[in-house]
Design an enzyme around this catalytic site. Sequence first.
Site: not given
Ligand code: NAD
Length: 477
Positions: A228-229, A284, A175, A250, A233, A151-152, A381
Amino acid sequence: MSDFPTQLLINGQWHDGSGAKRLAIVNPATEETFADVSSATASEIGQAVEAGQAAFESGWRDMPPGQRAELLHGLAKRIRDNVEAIAQLETRNVGKPIGDARWEVDAGAKVFEYYAGAIGHLCGQTIPVARGGFNFTLRQPMGVIAAITPWNFPFLIACWKVAPALAAGNSVVLKPASLTPLTALLLGQLAQEAGLPDGVLQVLPGAGSEAGNALATHPLVRKIGFTGSTEVGSKIMKLAADDIKRVSLELGGKSPNIVFAEADWQRAAAESPMSVFANTGQDCCARSRMFIEQPIFDDFVNQFVAATESLKVGDPTLDETQLGPMVCASQREISESFVAGAKGAGRDIRTGGDRPSERGFYLNPAVITGVETGDRAWCEEIFGPVVCLRPFTDESKMLREVNDTNYGLSGSIWSSDLSRALRVARQVESGVISINTHSSVHTEAPFGGFKRSGLGRDLGMSAMEACTEVKNIYVGE
Ligand code: NAD
């Protein structure tokens, strides 16, 4: 109801989701709900993946590269023609300052332009082998690629995932995060207007636990591109394991910002607040651990605090705003818990950590000193506007502390001694590092993390290559 799409884009058609669950979209600056979005069920994800496979097989995979490039250039142009509308929607949904949102949408258009151009440069090799005959490799598209985004930076990261995958000849099911699906849906609409065949790019908002899980386990999905997180991941990697799906991840970060005494440290103090507080710290790459060489520590902290206090926090729709609200109430509470923990342990909160207004999920950026290396705020983090600064005296000891983390995404080094800066850059365990600047993400260059910050690279040619399989062909004598 609204002048932007709120349904699911499946095979070129907009559908209301069949499930009972809906996504209520909230403006973080006002706390008002302003849209109601369909949330995909596992069965709708299945329909989309099958349509994606059909689109892949029935033309997209075999489309002449020049034609595919033309379509992606057309999509980039549509993004450019709509920068203001996309940016306004992003600001309303995420709370990010409008100036940042405009920059990110423009950067998204550049990503499509870059990969449209890269299509002609995705080449195999001819390889001399130990016997006669002729050996060469092809880079072939995989099929359906799932893109799961956070979402960021909803629009920009969607472009990072979608553009190289499409350019390489794959179809994509995107998604977006359930908090921020709106600009991803707009991207789907623009792709249709640009003439991309039905099913080539489909966009299905939904809960991670249902839609995300269904995508990550669908047997026809060949690769998952995830941002994502680290926690999710790791789950995705496990879900992908049974089918040996390719993954690129990522993930999170806890990046260092290292300032040596011989550096132009006044400039570093002036520029460093935005290296951690940009996007209200929801980045991130946020340089949330600062290592300042002892002789300049006190002066540096004073100037850094003054620069932080001069940042304009407020209404994200105003051009002058630098920090908008956080994306939601719970993200703000997490950041506040780090500040409260530091305060409880007797650390110095030099500024911020309080709420500047009653309405909106705002939080003044917090600067903390006096922290120990085992403190939660130093190790974890935060993903909010909170930074910790510690002094150091010895380069090797400082480097051990820099690398004493499971993360390894980004970082900055400030020094006027180039050989020292390069020596330190080589030793920092991270995928990206910048010297005498905080700018380290470029469309043309690989971006990603070491250790638990990720696997694989976004951007550059590496991202496109990672959306292909290599096939080796040998022609006998
Ligand atoms: P999140 O991991 O909660 O969600 C990311 C995505 O994964 C969302 O679309 C979510 O609906 C989906 N998701 C959640 N559970 C799932 C599952 N069990 N199976 C499949 N998909 C699932 O992350 P967030 O809160 O949206 O974003 C913040 C995190 O993202 C932070 O940790 C940040 O550091 C990281 N981030 C990393 C980068 C990078 O390039 N390294 C860039 C931006 C954000």
